[in-house]
Design a protein around this motif. Structure first.
Motif, PDB file in Angstrom:
ATOM      1  N   THR A 106      -3.804   6.862  -4.816  1.00  0.00           N
ATOM      2  CA  THR A 106      -4.730   5.898  -4.238  1.00  0.00           C
ATOM      3  C   THR A 106      -4.301   4.483  -4.541  1.00  0.00           C
ATOM      4  O   THR A 106      -3.657   4.204  -5.545  1.00  0.00           O
ATOM      5  CB  THR A 106      -6.155   6.101  -4.804  1.00  0.00           C
ATOM      6  N   ARG A 107      -4.632   3.583  -3.671  1.00  0.00           N
ATOM      7  CA  ARG A 107      -4.468   2.144  -3.895  1.00  0.00           C
ATOM      8  C   ARG A 107      -5.826   1.524  -3.710  1.00  0.00           C
ATOM      9  O   ARG A 107      -6.499   1.796  -2.727  1.00  0.00           O
ATOM     10  CB  ARG A 107      -3.486   1.542  -2.880  1.00  0.00           C
ATOM     11  N   ARG A 108      -6.236   0.731  -4.640  1.00  0.00           N
ATOM     12  CA  ARG A 108      -7.546   0.121  -4.527  1.00  0.00           C
ATOM     13  C   ARG A 108      -7.488  -1.006  -3.513  1.00  0.00           C
ATOM     14  O   ARG A 108      -6.579  -1.826  -3.578  1.00  0.00           O
ATOM     15  CB  ARG A 108      -8.026  -0.417  -5.880  1.00  0.00           C
ATOM     16  N   PRO A 109      -8.449  -1.039  -2.539  1.00  0.00           N
ATOM     17  CA  PRO A 109      -9.615  -0.163  -2.453  1.00  0.00           C
ATOM     18  C   PRO A 109      -9.441   0.982  -1.464  1.00  0.00           C
ATOM     19  O   PRO A 109     -10.422   1.557  -1.026  1.00  0.00           O
ATOM     20  CB  PRO A 109     -10.698  -1.120  -1.965  1.00  0.00           C
ATOM     21  N   THR A 110      -8.211   1.300  -1.020  1.00  0.00           N
ATOM     22  CA  THR A 110      -7.981   2.355  -0.034  1.00  0.00           C
ATOM     23  C   THR A 110      -7.521   3.625  -0.728  1.00  0.00           C
ATOM     24  O   THR A 110      -6.652   3.591  -1.573  1.00  0.00           O
ATOM     25  CB  THR A 110      -6.903   1.918   0.976  1.00  0.00           C
ATOM     26  N   ALA A 111      -8.118   4.782  -0.350  1.00  0.00           N
ATOM     27  CA  ALA A 111      -7.744   6.065  -0.940  1.00  0.00           C
ATOM     28  C   ALA A 111      -6.966   6.886   0.080  1.00  0.00           C
ATOM     29  O   ALA A 111      -7.253   6.879   1.271  1.00  0.00           O
ATOM     30  CB  ALA A 111      -9.000   6.828  -1.373  1.00  0.00           C
ATOM     31  N   HIS A 112      -5.959   7.609  -0.423  1.00  0.00           N
ATOM     32  CA  HIS A 112      -5.143   8.475   0.428  1.00  0.00           C
ATOM     33  C   HIS A 112      -5.188   9.891  -0.133  1.00  0.00           C
ATOM     34  O   HIS A 112      -5.084  10.095  -1.336  1.00  0.00           O
ATOM     35  CB  HIS A 112      -3.678   8.007   0.440  1.00  0.00           C
ATOM     36  N   GLU A 135       0.818  -1.206   0.000  1.00  0.00           N
ATOM     37  CA  GLU A 135       0.000   0.000   0.000  1.00  0.00           C
ATOM     38  C   GLU A 135       0.861   1.268   0.000  1.00  0.00           C
ATOM     39  O   GLU A 135       1.845   1.354   0.738  1.00  0.00           O
ATOM     40  CB  GLU A 135      -0.907   0.009   1.232  1.00  0.00           C
ATOM     41  N   ALA A 136       0.479   2.250  -0.841  1.00  0.00           N
ATOM     42  CA  ALA A 136       1.208   3.514  -0.881  1.00  0.00           C
ATOM     43  C   ALA A 136       0.995   4.285   0.420  1.00  0.00           C
ATOM     44  O   ALA A 136      -0.087   4.272   1.006  1.00  0.00           O
ATOM     45  CB  ALA A 136       0.728   4.349  -2.062  1.00  0.00           C
ATOM     46  N   ASN A 137       2.050   4.979   0.887  1.00  0.00           N
ATOM     47  CA  ASN A 137       1.978   5.744   2.129  1.00  0.00           C
ATOM     48  C   ASN A 137       1.471   7.166   1.921  1.00  0.00           C
ATOM     49  O   ASN A 137       1.041   7.824   2.861  1.00  0.00           O
ATOM     50  CB  ASN A 137       3.360   5.805   2.785  1.00  0.00           C
ATOM     51  N   GLY A 138       1.536   7.639   0.700  1.00  0.00           N
ATOM     52  CA  GLY A 138       1.105   8.996   0.408  1.00  0.00           C
ATOM     53  C   GLY A 138       1.407   9.329  -1.031  1.00  0.00           C
ATOM     54  O   GLY A 138       1.760   8.447  -1.836  1.00  0.00           O
ATOM     55  N   TYR A 139       1.288  10.622  -1.367  1.00  0.00           N
ATOM     56  CA  TYR A 139       1.541  11.030  -2.742  1.00  0.00           C
ATOM     57  C   TYR A 139       2.993  10.744  -3.133  1.00  0.00           C
ATOM     58  O   TYR A 139       3.928  11.209  -2.492  1.00  0.00           O
ATOM     59  CB  TYR A 139       1.239  12.519  -2.922  1.00  0.00           C
ATOM     60  N   ASP A 140       3.160   9.942  -4.185  1.00  0.00           N
ATOM     61  CA  ASP A 140       4.483   9.597  -4.721  1.00  0.00           C
ATOM     62  C   ASP A 140       5.361   8.879  -3.697  1.00  0.00           C
ATOM     63  O   ASP A 140       6.594   8.885  -3.803  1.00  0.00           O
ATOM     64  CB  ASP A 140       5.196  10.865  -5.218  1.00  0.00           C
ATOM     65  N   ASP A 141       4.734   8.216  -2.713  1.00  0.00           N
ATOM     66  CA  ASP A 141       5.469   7.489  -1.675  1.00  0.00           C
ATOM     67  C   ASP A 141       5.060   6.022  -1.725  1.00  0.00           C
ATOM     68  O   ASP A 141       4.125   5.591  -1.056  1.00  0.00           O
ATOM     69  CB  ASP A 141       5.167   8.103  -0.305  1.00  0.00           C
ATOM     70  N   TYR A 142       5.768   5.250  -2.551  1.00  0.00           N
ATOM     71  CA  TYR A 142       5.435   3.848  -2.757  1.00  0.00           C
ATOM     72  C   TYR A 142       6.655   3.135  -3.345  1.00  0.00           C
ATOM     73  O   TYR A 142       7.637   3.762  -3.737  1.00  0.00           O
ATOM     74  CB  TYR A 142       4.242   3.716  -3.716  1.00  0.00           C
ATOM     75  N   THR A 143       6.564   1.805  -3.387  1.00  0.00           N
ATOM     76  CA  THR A 143       7.617   0.983  -4.001  1.00  0.00           C
ATOM     77  C   THR A 143       7.018   0.240  -5.178  1.00  0.00           C
ATOM     78  O   THR A 143       6.021  -0.481  -5.027  1.00  0.00           O
ATOM     79  CB  THR A 143       8.188  -0.030  -2.987  1.00  0.00           C
ATOM     80  N   ARG A 144       7.621   0.425  -6.343  1.00  0.00           N
ATOM     81  CA  ARG A 144       7.102  -0.243  -7.535  1.00  0.00           C
ATOM     82  C   ARG A 144       7.311  -1.755  -7.447  1.00  0.00           C
ATOM     83  O   ARG A 144       8.325  -2.238  -6.939  1.00  0.00           O
ATOM     84  CB  ARG A 144       7.798   0.278  -8.796  1.00  0.00           C
ATOM     85  N   GLN A 145       6.371  -2.481  -7.973  1.00  0.00           N
ATOM     86  CA  GLN A 145       6.501  -3.938  -8.098  1.00  0.00           C
ATOM     87  C   GLN A 145       7.306  -4.228  -9.360  1.00  0.00           C
ATOM     88  O   GLN A 145       6.926  -3.800 -10.457  1.00  0.00           O
ATOM     89  CB  GLN A 145       5.105  -4.585  -8.198  1.00  0.00           C
ATOM     90  N   PRO A 146       8.455  -4.901  -9.224  1.00  0.00           N
ATOM     91  CA  PRO A 146       9.296  -5.179 -10.405  1.00  0.00           C
ATOM     92  C   PRO A 146       8.513  -5.867 -11.520  1.00  0.00           C
ATOM     93  O   PRO A 146       7.852  -6.891 -11.294  1.00  0.00           O
ATOM     94  CB  PRO A 146      10.393  -6.086  -9.845  1.00  0.00           C
ATOM     95  N   ASP A 147       8.583  -5.290 -12.686  1.00  0.00           N
ATOM     96  CA  ASP A 147       7.951  -5.835 -13.893  1.00  0.00           C
ATOM     97  C   ASP A 147       6.449  -6.035 -13.717  1.00  0.00           C
ATOM     98  O   ASP A 147       5.819  -6.720 -14.530  1.00  0.00           O
ATOM     99  CB  ASP A 147       8.601  -7.153 -14.306  1.00  0.00           C
TER     100      ASP A 147
END
Length: 240
Positions: free
Chosen positions: A233-239, A202-214
Motif C-alpha cells: 500500500t501507499r498512503r493514502p491509496t491501497a493496492h 506510487e507502487a504498482n503492485g506487490y513488490d513493484d515499486y522504486t525506492r527513494q534514494p536515502d
C-alpha cells in the motif's frame, strides 16, 4: 470420505415406551432409528382419509420430543453440518397390535438436491411403533437427518419429503429449502508489517515499486509504501 448417517425418528408426545434401531456397519453405511412414545388420553378407532405434512422446521440438532427442538437460524448450515428436519403428519392410521395396544407406521422417502438441482442422495425408511390404545395420536411427530458423504457445496439446497401412512394408505409430499454458507478460509500465522519502504512514486503492485534514494525528498515530494505478506500500500491509496 467420512461415514454417512441417514436417520428417521418417529415419536409420540409423552414418556418413551419403545425403541427400534438398526444399522449396517462400515464407512458410508446408513444408520436409522425409530422411536415412539405415548400418553393415555384418546383412542382412535377409524382410519383417516387424508394426510398432509405440517409444522416443518430445520433444526440445529436432533429434536428431543413433540415440538421440542431448537431451530437452525435462517435454515442456514455450514458445509460439514448435519441437517435435521422436524415435522408432523396431520393424521395417523392405526391398527390393533395385541391386547391394549395399537400400531402406527409410515414409509418415508427424502431426496436432497444441491444448488444446481443435482441429486445428492435419496433415502427411504419404513418405521413403525406400537402404543397404548388410549394414547393421544394427535401428538405424533417425525424427524429426519441428512449428513452428506462429502461437505455440502455452498448455496441453496432442496429437500423433497414424501410420506405414506402404511396403515391408512394416505400420502403427502412437501419440499423445503436450506442454505449452506461458504466457510471462511484462514491462513496460519499472524498479521504484520515486516517492512516500510520509501518510494519515488506510487507502487504498482506487490513488490513493484522504486525506492527513494536515502529516503530523502524535496519540499513538495512525498511517498511511502508498506510491505506485508498480503499486500502493498501507499498512503493514502491501497493496492490488493
Amino acid at each position: 470420505m467420512r461415514g454417512v448417517t441417514r436417520q428417521a425418528v418417529l415419536g409420540l408426545g409423552g414418556a418413551t415406551i419403545a425403541t427400534l434401531a438398526g444399522c449396517s456397519g462400515g464407512s458410508g453405511s446408513p444408520t436409522e432409528t425409530a422411536t415412539a412414545t405415548g400418553t393415555e388420553t384418546t383412542t382412535m378407532a377409524t382410519q383417516p382419509s387424508s394426510l398432509s405434512i405440517e409444522n416443518v422446521h430445520f433444526c440445529r440438532e436432533q429434536p428431543t420430543g413433540y415440538r421440542q427442538y431448537t431451530e437452525q437460524p435462517g435454515a442456514t448450515y455450514e458445509p460439514g453440518d448435519i441437517v435435521w428436519v422436524y415435522f408432523e403428519p396431520s393424521t395417523v392410521g392405526t391398527e390393533p397390535a395385541g391386547e391394549g395396544e395399537r400400531r402406527f407406521s409410515y414409509e418415508l422417502t427424502w431426496t436432497v438436491r444441491g444448488p444446481e438441482g443435482e441429486e445428492i442422495d435419496t433415502i427411504t425408511r419404513t418405521i413403525d411403533q406400537t402404543a397404548l390404545e388410549s394414547a393421544d395420536f394427535s401428538d405424533v411427530f417425525l424427524t429426519l437427518s441428512f449428513d452428506p458423504p462429502m461437505d455440502f457445496a455452498p448455496g441453496t439446497h432442496r429437500m423433497e419429503i414424501d410420506i405414506r401412512d402404511a396403515i391408512a394408505g394416505t400420502e403427502a409430499s412437501t419440499a423445503v429449502e436450506f442454505a449452506v454458507e461458504r466457510e471462511l478460509s484462514r491462513t496460519d500465522g499472524s498479521f504484520g508489517i515486516p517492512e516500510i519502504v520509501f518510494t519515488t512514486d506510487e507502487a504498482n503492485g506487490y513488490d513493484d515499486y522504486t525506492r527513494q534514494p536515502d529516503a530523502e525528498y524535496g519540499p513538495t515530494e512525498s511517498g511511502i509504501t508498506t510491505r506485508s505478506t498480503e499486500s502493498t500500500t501507499r498512503r493514502p491509496t491501497a493496492h490488493f
